[in-house]
Motif scaffolding. Structure first.
Motif, mmCIF file in Angstrom:
data_model
loop_
_atom_site.group_PDB
_atom_site.id
_atom_site.type_symbol
_atom_site.label_atom_id
_atom_site.label_comp_id
_atom_site.label_asym_id
_atom_site.label_seq_id
_atom_site.Cartn_x
_atom_site.Cartn_y
_atom_site.Cartn_z
ATOM 1 N N PRO A 53 43.627 79.338 34.939
ATOM 2 C CA PRO A 53 44.025 80.389 33.997
ATOM 3 C C PRO A 53 43.693 81.771 34.560
ATOM 4 N N GLY A 54 44.489 82.732 34.210
ATOM 5 C CA GLY A 54 44.223 84.109 34.610
ATOM 6 C C GLY A 54 43.359 84.814 33.585
ATOM 7 N N ALA A 55 42.889 85.991 33.914
ATOM 8 C CA ALA A 55 42.024 86.750 33.010
ATOM 9 C C ALA A 55 42.742 87.078 31.705
ATOM 10 N N THR A 56 44.039 87.282 31.743
ATOM 11 C CA THR A 56 44.782 87.626 30.532
ATOM 12 C C THR A 56 45.034 86.416 29.647
ATOM 13 N N ASP A 57 44.715 85.207 30.110
ATOM 14 C CA ASP A 57 44.893 84.002 29.309
ATOM 15 C C ASP A 57 43.781 83.797 28.276
ATOM 16 N N TYR A 58 42.761 84.610 28.329
ATOM 17 C CA TYR A 58 41.627 84.476 27.424
ATOM 18 C C TYR A 58 41.642 85.565 26.375
ATOM 19 N N ASP A 59 41.336 85.176 25.159
ATOM 20 C CA ASP A 59 41.225 86.143 24.075
ATOM 21 C C ASP A 59 39.886 86.845 24.194
#
Length: 60
Positions: free
Chosen positions: A52-58
């Motif tokens: 997962p990329g950093a933008t995939d996390y809330d």
């Protein structure tokens, strides 16, 4: 939040291989390994799934 965590865990697979340096049998998640005996790790791109990329996390 629990449903999101459960969905994430459903996509994970425990895999095993031999350490690329000392030959110890090791287990990892989705083809990513780190040997607790000698410290060898396989390259991140050898895994069996996309990380997962950093933008995939809330972040909230």
């Amino acid at each position: 939040m629990a449903a999101t965590a459960a969905a994430f865990l459903d996509g994970q697979q425990i895999t095993t291989t031999q350490c690329g340096l000392c030959g110890t049998e090791i287990a990892g998640v989705n083809g990513r390994y780190s040997c607790g005996v000698c410290g060898w790790t396989n390259p991140w791109w050898e895994g069996t799934s996309t990380l997962p990329g950093a933008t995939d996390y809330d972040q909230g």
